[in-house]
Design a protein around this motif. Structure first.
Motif, PDB file in Angstrom:
ATOM      1  N   GLY A 128      23.625 -40.319  -7.491  1.00 46.47           N
ATOM      2  CA  GLY A 128      22.249 -39.876  -7.710  1.00 46.47           C
ATOM      3  C   GLY A 128      22.113 -38.374  -7.569  1.00 46.47           C
ATOM      4  N   ARG A 129      22.762 -37.805  -6.544  1.00 48.25           N
ATOM      5  CA  ARG A 129      22.681 -36.372  -6.281  1.00 48.25           C
ATOM      6  C   ARG A 129      23.293 -35.568  -7.428  1.00 48.25           C
ATOM      7  N   LEU A 130      24.424 -36.037  -7.939  1.00 48.06           N
ATOM      8  CA  LEU A 130      25.120 -35.304  -8.997  1.00 48.06           C
ATOM      9  C   LEU A 130      24.663 -35.710 -10.404  1.00 48.06           C
ATOM     10  N   ARG A 131      23.733 -36.669 -10.466  1.00 51.04           N
ATOM     11  CA  ARG A 131      23.228 -37.164 -11.758  1.00 51.04           C
ATOM     12  C   ARG A 131      24.366 -37.666 -12.644  1.00 51.04           C
ATOM     13  N   GLN A 132      25.267 -38.440 -12.036  1.00 50.45           N
ATOM     14  CA  GLN A 132      26.396 -38.989 -12.771  1.00 50.45           C
ATOM     15  C   GLN A 132      26.262 -40.504 -12.835  1.00 50.45           C
ATOM     16  N   GLY A 133      26.487 -41.045 -13.993  1.00 54.18           N
ATOM     17  CA  GLY A 133      26.422 -42.488 -14.152  1.00 54.18           C
ATOM     18  C   GLY A 133      27.386 -42.933 -15.230  1.00 54.18           C
ATOM     19  N   GLY A 134      27.614 -44.233 -15.299  1.00 53.62           N
ATOM     20  CA  GLY A 134      28.501 -44.794 -16.307  1.00 53.62           C
ATOM     21  C   GLY A 134      29.230 -45.996 -15.757  1.00 53.62           C
ATOM     22  N   THR A 135      30.179 -46.481 -16.523  1.00 49.29           N
ATOM     23  CA  THR A 135      30.968 -47.638 -16.117  1.00 49.29           C
ATOM     24  C   THR A 135      32.435 -47.239 -16.056  1.00 49.29           C
ATOM     25  N   VAL A 136      33.061 -47.531 -14.937  1.00 49.16           N
ATOM     26  CA  VAL A 136      34.486 -47.260 -14.764  1.00 49.16           C
ATOM     27  C   VAL A 136      35.133 -48.558 -14.292  1.00 49.16           C
ATOM     28  N   ILE A 137      36.317 -48.845 -14.816  1.00 45.35           N
ATOM     29  CA  ILE A 137      37.054 -50.038 -14.398  1.00 45.35           C
ATOM     30  C   ILE A 137      38.260 -49.583 -13.586  1.00 45.35           C
ATOM     31  N   ILE A 138      38.359 -50.130 -12.383  1.00 43.94           N
ATOM     32  CA  ILE A 138      39.408 -49.762 -11.431  1.00 43.94           C
ATOM     33  C   ILE A 138      40.383 -50.922 -11.293  1.00 43.94           C
ATOM     34  N   SER A 139      41.672 -50.615 -11.307  1.00 41.02           N
ATOM     35  CA  SER A 139      42.728 -51.587 -11.011  1.00 41.02           C
ATOM     36  C   SER A 139      43.119 -51.378  -9.558  1.00 41.02           C
ATOM     37  N   VAL A 140      43.160 -52.456  -8.782  1.00 42.93           N
ATOM     38  CA  VAL A 140      43.416 -52.342  -7.354  1.00 42.93           C
ATOM     39  C   VAL A 140      44.158 -53.577  -6.857  1.00 42.93           C
ATOM     40  N   VAL A 141      45.012 -53.391  -5.859  1.00 45.34           N
ATOM     41  CA  VAL A 141      45.680 -54.519  -5.204  1.00 45.34           C
ATOM     42  C   VAL A 141      44.896 -54.836  -3.941  1.00 45.34           C
ATOM     43  N   ILE A 142      44.522 -56.105  -3.792  1.00 42.41           N
ATOM     44  CA  ILE A 142      43.874 -56.585  -2.571  1.00 42.41           C
ATOM     45  C   ILE A 142      44.965 -57.249  -1.749  1.00 42.41           C
ATOM     46  N   GLY A 143      45.255 -56.688  -0.573  1.00 43.77           N
ATOM     47  CA  GLY A 143      46.321 -57.205   0.282  1.00 43.77           C
ATOM     48  C   GLY A 143      45.908 -58.461   1.029  1.00 43.77           C
ATOM     49  N   THR A 144      46.856 -59.048   1.730  1.00 44.61           N
ATOM     50  CA  THR A 144      46.579 -60.269   2.490  1.00 44.61           C
ATOM     51  C   THR A 144      45.606 -60.001   3.634  1.00 44.61           C
ATOM     52  N   ASP A 145      45.450 -58.741   4.015  1.00 42.03           N
ATOM     53  CA  ASP A 145      44.497 -58.369   5.059  1.00 42.03           C
ATOM     54  C   ASP A 145      43.146 -57.963   4.477  1.00 42.03           C
ATOM     55  N   GLY A 146      42.998 -58.026   3.155  1.00 38.00           N
ATOM     56  CA  GLY A 146      41.741 -57.678   2.494  1.00 38.00           C
ATOM     57  C   GLY A 146      41.595 -56.202   2.179  1.00 38.00           C
ATOM     58  N   LYS A 147      42.577 -55.390   2.577  1.00 35.04           N
ATOM     59  CA  LYS A 147      42.505 -53.952   2.320  1.00 35.04           C
ATOM     60  C   LYS A 147      42.979 -53.632   0.907  1.00 35.04           C
ATOM     61  N   THR A 148      42.492 -52.530   0.363  1.00 32.47           N
ATOM     62  CA  THR A 148      42.846 -52.116  -0.990  1.00 32.47           C
ATOM     63  C   THR A 148      44.021 -51.155  -0.972  1.00 32.47           C
ATOM     64  N   SER A 149      44.818 -51.206  -2.032  1.00 29.66           N
ATOM     65  CA  SER A 149      45.928 -50.260  -2.215  1.00 29.66           C
ATOM     66  C   SER A 149      46.201 -50.138  -3.709  1.00 29.66           C
ATOM     67  N   GLU A 150      47.070 -49.224  -4.070  1.00 24.41           N
ATOM     68  CA  GLU A 150      47.473 -49.000  -5.471  1.00 24.41           C
ATOM     69  C   GLU A 150      46.250 -48.908  -6.390  1.00 24.41           C
ATOM     70  N   ILE A 151      45.316 -48.046  -6.015  1.00 29.44           N
ATOM     71  CA  ILE A 151      44.055 -47.892  -6.737  1.00 29.44           C
ATOM     72  C   ILE A 151      44.262 -46.949  -7.913  1.00 29.44           C
TER      73      ILE A 151
END
Length: 145
Positions: free
Chosen positions: A64-87
């Motif tokens: 909102g502050r930077l007036r930036q919007g749009g759609t981005v698709i992120i590829s991510v690994v969800i580990g067995t602990d629920g944490k994200t990696s390889e983003i």
């Protein structure tokens, strides 16, 4: 959708390795019934990761502050602990600054991990982020087949 189908097949192929019983014999694959007929192997039961209830207020305020919007698709690994990696940015919004902010925000997210045949395993998923700058809102959606 074809990309998602290929991604799904890759996840299942990587993480659905056959288990072995105490004798070391595989427990997956076709089996013979009493008449010697071969039964087809059962399809793996896949439970995809789920989003936690957390929202990213920092990402929303920044967009909102930077007036930036749009759609981005992120590829991510969800580990067995629920944490994200390889983003990684899978599909850009066309705005490098916004893409970088969304990828950075993903580093701090926690998810409910996914499983295959009841076993929690790391999974690579795609997450589509729709950022509405005028409202300061961010809407993440997990994409899977």
């Amino acid at each position: 959708m074809r990309i998602l189908a290929v991604l799904f097949a890759s996840v299942v192929a990587v993480f659905a390795a056959p288990a072995a019983n105490a004798d070391g014999a595989s427990t997956a694959g076709p089996s013979n019934d009493a008449n010697g007929a071969t039964a087809p192997a059962a399809a793996p039961v896949v439970v995809w990761p789920k989003q936690s209830d957390r929202t990213d207020k920092w990402l929303m305020s920044e967009s909102g502050r930077l007036r930036q919007g749009g759609t981005v698709i992120i590829s991510v690994v969800i580990g067995t602990d629920g944490k994200t990696s390889e983003i990684k940015v899978f599909k850009s919004s066309g705005n490098d600054v916004l893409d970088e902010k969304v990828a950075h925000a993903m580093e701090h997210y926690l998810y409910i991990p996914g499983s295959i045949n009841g076993q929690v395993v790391p999974m690579r998923i795609l997450i589509s982020w729709y950022i509405e700058s005028s409202l300061g809102m961010a809407f993440p959606t997990i994409l899977h087949p």
